[in-house]
Design an enzyme around this catalytic site. Sequence first.
Site, PDB file in Angstrom:
ATOM      1  N   LYS A  15       2.998  -0.555  50.306  1.00 52.57           N
ATOM      2  CA  LYS A  15       1.783  -1.255  50.769  1.00 52.57           C
ATOM      3  C   LYS A  15       1.861  -2.736  50.398  1.00 52.57           C
ATOM      4  CE  LYS A  15      -0.878   1.512  48.305  1.00 52.57           C
ATOM      5  NZ  LYS A  15       0.147   2.379  47.694  1.00 52.57           N
ATOM      6  N   ARG A  88      -9.903   4.084  48.079  1.00 53.90           N
ATOM      7  CA  ARG A  88      -9.019   5.094  47.510  1.00 53.90           C
ATOM      8  C   ARG A  88      -9.739   6.419  47.340  1.00 53.90           C
ATOM      9  NH1 ARG A  88      -5.063   1.721  44.744  1.00 53.90           N
ATOM     10  NH2 ARG A  88      -3.521   2.992  43.720  1.00 53.90           N
ATOM     11  N   ARG A 122      10.977  -0.744  39.926  1.00 51.05           N
ATOM     12  CA  ARG A 122      10.262  -1.917  40.447  1.00 51.05           C
ATOM     13  C   ARG A 122      10.128  -2.979  39.354  1.00 51.05           C
ATOM     14  NH1 ARG A 122       4.394  -1.306  43.046  1.00 51.05           N
ATOM     15  NH2 ARG A 122       3.976  -0.196  41.092  1.00 51.05           N
ATOM     16  N   ARG A 155       5.619  -2.980  35.198  1.00 50.34           N
ATOM     17  CA  ARG A 155       4.238  -2.542  34.985  1.00 50.34           C
ATOM     18  C   ARG A 155       4.183  -1.355  34.031  1.00 50.34           C
ATOM     19  NH1 ARG A 155       1.548  -2.160  40.936  1.00 50.34           N
ATOM     20  NH2 ARG A 155       0.695  -0.264  39.997  1.00 50.34           N
ATOM     21  N   ARG A 166       0.043   9.526  38.740  1.00 50.43           N
ATOM     22  CA  ARG A 166      -0.547   8.750  39.852  1.00 50.43           C
ATOM     23  C   ARG A 166      -0.379   9.491  41.177  1.00 50.43           C
ATOM     24  NH1 ARG A 166       2.580   3.375  39.002  1.00 50.43           N
ATOM     25  NH2 ARG A 166       1.684   2.731  40.987  1.00 50.43           N
TER      26      ARG A 166
HETATM   27  P1  AP5 Z   1       5.347  -1.616  46.625  1.00 50.91           P
HETATM   28  O1  AP5 Z   1       5.297  -2.382  47.887  1.00 50.91           O
HETATM   29  O2  AP5 Z   1       5.047  -2.330  45.347  1.00 50.91           O
HETATM   30  O3  AP5 Z   1       4.486  -0.277  46.749  1.00 50.91           O
HETATM   31  P2  AP5 Z   1       2.912  -0.060  46.749  1.00 50.91           P
HETATM   32  O4  AP5 Z   1       2.622   0.968  47.804  1.00 50.91           O
HETATM   33  O5  AP5 Z   1       2.189  -1.369  46.851  1.00 50.91           O
HETATM   34  O6  AP5 Z   1       2.763   0.605  45.308  1.00 50.91           O
HETATM   35  P3  AP5 Z   1       1.762   0.359  44.103  1.00 50.91           P
HETATM   36  O7  AP5 Z   1       2.341   1.059  42.911  1.00 50.91           O
HETATM   37  O8  AP5 Z   1       1.458  -1.081  43.890  1.00 50.91           O
HETATM   38  O9  AP5 Z   1       0.536   1.106  44.593  1.00 50.91           O
HETATM   39  P4  AP5 Z   1      -0.512   1.810  43.811  1.00 50.91           P
HETATM   40  O10 AP5 Z   1      -1.397   2.158  44.928  1.00 50.91           O
HETATM   41  O11 AP5 Z   1      -0.154   2.921  42.928  1.00 50.91           O
HETATM   42  O12 AP5 Z   1      -0.949   0.712  42.715  1.00 50.91           O
HETATM   43  P5  AP5 Z   1      -2.142  -0.306  42.649  1.00 50.91           P
HETATM   44  O13 AP5 Z   1      -1.610  -1.543  42.084  1.00 50.91           O
HETATM   45  O14 AP5 Z   1      -2.918  -0.349  43.918  1.00 50.91           O
HETATM   46  O15 AP5 Z   1       6.823  -0.969  46.519  1.00 50.91           O
HETATM   47  C1  AP5 Z   1       7.219  -0.209  45.402  1.00 50.91           C
HETATM   48  C2  AP5 Z   1       8.700  -0.482  45.094  1.00 50.91           C
HETATM   49  O16 AP5 Z   1       9.496   0.005  46.159  1.00 50.91           O
HETATM   50  C3  AP5 Z   1       9.065  -1.984  44.948  1.00 50.91           C
HETATM   51  O17 AP5 Z   1      10.050  -2.103  43.963  1.00 50.91           O
HETATM   52  C4  AP5 Z   1       9.643  -2.352  46.340  1.00 50.91           C
HETATM   53  O18 AP5 Z   1      10.584  -3.415  46.252  1.00 50.91           O
HETATM   54  C5  AP5 Z   1      10.297  -1.028  46.742  1.00 50.91           C
HETATM   55  N1  AP5 Z   1      10.281  -0.796  48.189  1.00 50.91           N
HETATM   56  C6  AP5 Z   1       9.269  -1.066  49.064  1.00 50.91           C
HETATM   57  N2  AP5 Z   1       9.609  -0.665  50.303  1.00 50.91           N
HETATM   58  C7  AP5 Z   1      10.868  -0.113  50.193  1.00 50.91           C
HETATM   59  C8  AP5 Z   1      11.762   0.471  51.135  1.00 50.91           C
HETATM   60  N3  AP5 Z   1      11.455   0.594  52.432  1.00 50.91           N
HETATM   61  N4  AP5 Z   1      12.954   0.934  50.677  1.00 50.91           N
HETATM   62  C9  AP5 Z   1      13.286   0.807  49.347  1.00 50.91           C
HETATM   63  N5  AP5 Z   1      12.493   0.255  48.424  1.00 50.91           N
HETATM   64  C10 AP5 Z   1      11.282  -0.212  48.845  1.00 50.91           C
HETATM   65  O19 AP5 Z   1      -3.111   0.413  41.584  1.00 50.91           O
HETATM   66  C11 AP5 Z   1      -2.779   0.502  40.213  1.00 50.91           C
HETATM   67  C12 AP5 Z   1      -3.919   1.178  39.458  1.00 50.91           C
HETATM   68  O20 AP5 Z   1      -5.144   0.396  39.585  1.00 50.91           O
HETATM   69  C13 AP5 Z   1      -4.330   2.571  39.947  1.00 50.91           C
HETATM   70  O21 AP5 Z   1      -3.507   3.576  39.383  1.00 50.91           O
HETATM   71  C14 AP5 Z   1      -5.782   2.655  39.476  1.00 50.91           C
HETATM   72  O22 AP5 Z   1      -5.866   2.933  38.109  1.00 50.91           O
HETATM   73  C15 AP5 Z   1      -6.287   1.244  39.712  1.00 50.91           C
HETATM   74  N6  AP5 Z   1      -6.865   1.064  41.048  1.00 50.91           N
HETATM   75  C16 AP5 Z   1      -6.414   0.221  42.036  1.00 50.91           C
HETATM   76  N7  AP5 Z   1      -7.185   0.304  43.125  1.00 50.91           N
HETATM   77  C17 AP5 Z   1      -8.166   1.197  42.837  1.00 50.91           C
HETATM   78  C18 AP5 Z   1      -9.255   1.719  43.587  1.00 50.91           C
HETATM   79  N8  AP5 Z   1      -9.496   1.334  44.857  1.00 50.91           N
HETATM   80  N9  AP5 Z   1     -10.035   2.648  42.986  1.00 50.91           N
HETATM   81  C19 AP5 Z   1      -9.831   3.043  41.712  1.00 50.91           C
HETATM   82  N10 AP5 Z   1      -8.797   2.600  40.942  1.00 50.91           N
HETATM   83  C20 AP5 Z   1      -7.983   1.689  41.515  1.00 50.91           C
END
Ligand code: AP5
Length: 208
Positions: A15, A88, A122, A155, A166
């Site tokens: 994402k 979410r 990552r 992270r 997660r």
């Molecule tokens: P990346 O693009 O970083 O993936 P992502 O989908 O953005 O993953 P996140 O871990 O950031 O999502 P998340 O939803 O768990 O975390 P968030 O920060 O929102 O890619 C991942 C890796 O893969 C990278 O190294 C990239 O280079 C690689 N990659 C990408 N595409 C690739 C491909 N095609 N092939 C190979 N490699 C590839 O949330 C964190 C925490 O915050 C949550 O756990 C929760 O506690 C809290 N939180 C956030 N939002 C909310 C909400 N709305 N409600 C409640 N709690 C929340």
Amino acid sequence: MKTTIVLLGPPGAGKGTQGEKLTDEFGYTRLSTGDMLREAVRNGTELGKKAKEYMDSGALVPNDLIINLMKEKIAGIKGGVLLDGFPRTVEQADALAEQLDVDLALNFDVADEELVQRLTQRRSCPNCNAVYHLVTKKPAKDGVCDKCGAELYQRDDDKEATVRNRLEVYRKNTMPLIDYYKKKGTLVTIEGTGDINKIFEQVKKAIQ
Ligand code: AP5
């Protein structure tokens, strides 16, 4: 062109990676709840203090905190917006629907073992939030952000046990949003495995 886009998919589905490319190429404003929360934790704000223990264990931060945060951020936006990591839960999606009509919910589908491999390798930029991977998206200079020169970090929630939690939390709380947006007729699912630029070609078709 679609103007209000929700990025859906499990942790590590890409994402942030695809959202960054959409922002660079089309000028969308990207609102990432994860980036906002990590910044709040780093700055020791009230929100950060409340969110930290949930984030460290891979749990979701309570809905009321997130809904209040996003209400305020969304109110100030003009032009196209990408919502990354929000909503979410169904409760968050209902709150969003009171404020904005979602044009497109873009769902990235990736297998669990690939997600675990991606997240544990990552590296992230604490300054501009760019994301890298030790094998598939290496920075030009080891440990340094290509975009802003800051030192990259791992992270806390990218350790394997937390990543697996997660994924469970995603299945229980966030997967129901796939049906939620399917019923509204706005869901497009993209196979999120393979070359990042080829996936971006699919993303560009979906936003037209
Ligand atoms: P990346 O693009 O970083 O993936 P992502 O989908 O953005 O993953 P996140 O871990 O950031 O999502 P998340 O939803 O768990 O975390 P968030 O920060 O929102 O890619 C991942 C890796 O893969 C990278 O190294 C990239 O280079 C690689 N990659 C990408 N595409 C690739 C491909 N095609 N092939 C190979 N490699 C590839 O949330 C964190 C925490 O915050 C949550 O756990 C929760 O506690 C809290 N939180 C956030 N939002 C909310 C909400 N709305 N409600 C409640 N709690 C929340």
